[in-house]
Design an enzyme around this catalytic site. Structure first.
Site, PDB file in Angstrom:
ATOM      1  N   SER A 287      27.770 -14.302 -28.766  1.00 24.93           N
ATOM      2  CA  SER A 287      29.429 -13.857 -28.926  1.00 24.93           C
ATOM      3  C   SER A 287      29.474 -13.006 -30.072  1.00 24.93           C
ATOM      4  O   SER A 287      28.861 -11.835 -30.217  1.00 24.93           O
ATOM      5  CB  SER A 287      30.220 -14.958 -29.021  1.00 24.93           C
ATOM      6  OG  SER A 287      31.634 -14.782 -28.856  1.00 24.93           O
TER       7      SER A 287
ATOM      8  N   ASP B 208      30.687 -16.719 -17.481  1.00 20.62           N
ATOM      9  CA  ASP B 208      31.366 -16.182 -18.787  1.00 20.62           C
ATOM     10  C   ASP B 208      32.426 -15.158 -18.275  1.00 20.62           C
ATOM     11  O   ASP B 208      31.717 -13.935 -18.042  1.00 20.62           O
ATOM     12  CB  ASP B 208      30.243 -15.853 -19.817  1.00 20.62           C
ATOM     13  CG  ASP B 208      30.772 -15.255 -21.078  1.00 20.62           C
ATOM     14  OD1 ASP B 208      31.923 -15.092 -21.541  1.00 20.62           O
ATOM     15  OD2 ASP B 208      30.133 -15.207 -22.194  1.00 20.62           O
TER      16      ASP B 208
ATOM     17  N   HIS C 203      31.819 -18.931 -21.566  1.00 27.24           N
ATOM     18  CA  HIS C 203      31.356 -18.436 -22.551  1.00 27.24           C
ATOM     19  C   HIS C 203      30.780 -19.445 -23.640  1.00 27.24           C
ATOM     20  O   HIS C 203      29.723 -19.129 -24.235  1.00 27.24           O
ATOM     21  CB  HIS C 203      32.497 -17.573 -23.264  1.00 27.24           C
ATOM     22  CG  HIS C 203      32.168 -16.926 -24.307  1.00 27.24           C
ATOM     23  ND1 HIS C 203      31.401 -15.982 -24.452  1.00 27.24           N
ATOM     24  CD2 HIS C 203      32.526 -17.213 -25.729  1.00 27.24           C
ATOM     25  CE1 HIS C 203      31.001 -15.491 -25.716  1.00 27.24           C
ATOM     26  NE2 HIS C 203      31.876 -16.169 -26.492  1.00 27.24           N
TER      27      HIS C 203
END
Lengths: 365, 365
Positions: free
Chosen positions: A147, A313, A346
């Protein structure tokens, strides 16, 4: 009001120049290490944390008491093996777990609050590079991040190409999309709409914009999970009741879960840090920094790259990783890429995932 | 604080029984009509509005002055042709444009506020059926609705099957998913976190929880648009500036747009109505009302159905429409279904779309 400062602290003695043109004077970096540094200093792995992460990658969090956020990935015999690697994880500047951020004291003795300069992902990496200088680590074995951690890894590879041999980027992106910015803006507006925010000057008041921060976290949390994952985990199941209350309590499990995520978050995070770090992410566009062409960012790099995305995601979809892979290909870089299947969107990079473990282990070893 | 009451008002003389077991006494329904009712009363088209919609489907909104929300679809010579149909559009109960809702006066002369009973989609349709009774319209030529309007159309078809010949459901669903509920819960928490909400008792104070309502609207608005649509419309373009401000102004066009959407919305909508209507939507699960099997909801229906979805709608994706179509097939109902391609996500049903026009015109004529 740094919410914890139990880690090692590195004092950056030089001024830290920032993308805004400002400088940060007297900045500190809080960090944790795991495993021994080899005599030739060749086995250092830098782990970069995500938006609300911290340096406690593989040790208990001092506020929540919970295990480190990537404890399953980092440790003796684990995919990032501290029996053979020296792992470093530092709190980014702008955050609130010991590194200098808006909650830190400025030179006048009061908290910076909104006087803290707006920072970028590259500025965060500048702080990390200063730490590596201090630790006399010239070249990392690997830099890895998921991320926002992946953004830092990419920024490091692009701007300090000699500093890492391997670059592992998981569930990340080279730029924030309009939708990404939109969700962050909702969170920022929720914080700023909370009267306790007080234009950011809440540190001395004893109050803090916890309600706004909780709403921001709730909105963001939805983007970390997949629609399918939410359906599987909660569906329309009720929370500790047999029928709907015909009221505004948390009738549904998913409501109760989100409220819990929101209120729990305010115990460990500073609202102004949330503003600054989301801003840094929204500003991130690695191509823009390099003449509008992402391949330019990696021109002449000798590092090996590995990109990992998850099929569910929707925050940073596979297409974003593929976009980076294409740029790396165009730059002639060594790159491998895998899209993993996972139900949880995610957040999958933080969860149990055997294939992810194998990819990480294979790349970092 | 009904924000407008310029429409026709129908007084429901009988108590309106509600799914909660409560009754609503002295309820009013505000409605607009367009086109003449045929002598045999066979040409009435009921249009059901969405969460933040109202009865001004084809006439200027009294507060914003903007054209009706489906002006392009409803009017002389338009797909829902008022030269041959009598179009009725009523504000749902719980809303704030003239129909009875939390902002309305209760019998004690003060606003209901949170004393207003929690309502369901079926309760909204009960209100609409009372209106049709009053207008002496036994059987609708067509009931049509997009989004929450589609939920009402489905509820009408399931619970009052003799009242509509044709049922047109656009960009809708037969149940709210965990993700749908989650987004609504963020909005409700944003409103309730605003101190001006004051447990719902803000009508007499002169203040209203506009900040919280704006945040709720911003979060919801993202779900109405597709990621691709946002990228195309805004991308990472800056708002009236050449470079980033390194501050917290709306640097990006998408931020500026969302702020505008949020603050504009508070001019025309009541925060408590937002709470009640989102709750009704979250409670909606047509299968649950019918023994857990959606096909049961349509058993024995003689109506013709048409379902329309949009390929980029991630709020109520095509799979939800298909789920309804399968149930209708299982119930032996006449049904047609089309997934339309459109760049703008859920909001596509409100926007220019030639194919949608043709589908609506073909079904309603």
């Amino acid at each position: 009001m740094n919410k914890a400062a139990a880690s090692n602290i590195y004092d950056i003695l030089d001024d830290l120049p920032l993308d805004s043109g400002q400088v940060l004077t007297g900045a500190q970096i809080a960090y944790e290490t795991y495993g021994e540094l080899a005599a030739d200093r060749s086995n250092a792995v830098l782990i970069c944390h995500a938006l609300t992460g911290d340096q406690y990658v593989a040790s208990n969090h001092p506020i929540t008491g919970k295990p480190g956020w990537w404890e399953r990935m980092v440790g003796p015999g684990k995919p990032i093996d501290t029996d053979c690697h020296h792992v470093i994880c530092a709190n980014v500047i702008g955050s609130c777990m010991g590194s200098t951020g808006p909650a830190s004291e400025a030179s006048d003795g009061a908290a910076y609050a909104m006087r803290f300069p707006v920072i970028t992902i590259r500025d965060m990496v500048r702080g990390l590079m200063a730490l590596l200088d201090g630790l006399k680590i010239e070249r990392l074995h690997t830099v890895v991040g998921g991320s926002m951690g992946g953004m830092q890894a990419l920024s490091l590879a692009a701007n300090w190409p000699e500093r890492a041999e391997r670059v592992l980027v998981i569930a990340s992106t080279a730029r924030h999309s309009a939708q990404n910015i939109a969700f962050h803006e909702v969170g920022r507006q929720a914080i700023m709409a909370d009267p306790a925010w007080a234009d950011g000057d809440y540190y001395a008041s004893g109050a803090s914009p916890d309600n706004g921060l909780a709403v921001a976290r709730m909105a963001a949390h939805i983007t970390y999970l997949s629609e399918e994952g939410l359906t599987e985990k909660f569906g329309r199941r009720l929370q500790n009741r047999k029928s709907k209350s015909f009221g505004f309590d948390a009738d549904f499990q998913v409501e109760s879960y989100l409220r819990y995520q929101g209120s729990g978050f305010t115990q460990r995070f500073d609202a102004n840090s949330y503003l600054y770090i989301t801003r840094a992410m929204d500003y991130f566009d690695l191509a823009e920094e390099h003449g509008g062409k992402l391949a330019n960012a990696f021109h002449g790099t000798s590092a090996r790259f590995c990109l990992v995305s998850f099929d569910t995601d929707w925050l940073y979809p596979t297409a974003e990783s593929r976009h980076i892979v294409h740029a790396l290909n165009a730059a002639g870089a060594k790159v491998s890429f895998v899209e993993l299947s996972a139900p949880n969107g995610h957040d999958s990079f933080l969860l149990e995932h055997e294939q992810l473990d194998r990819v990480v282990q294979g790349f970092v070893e």
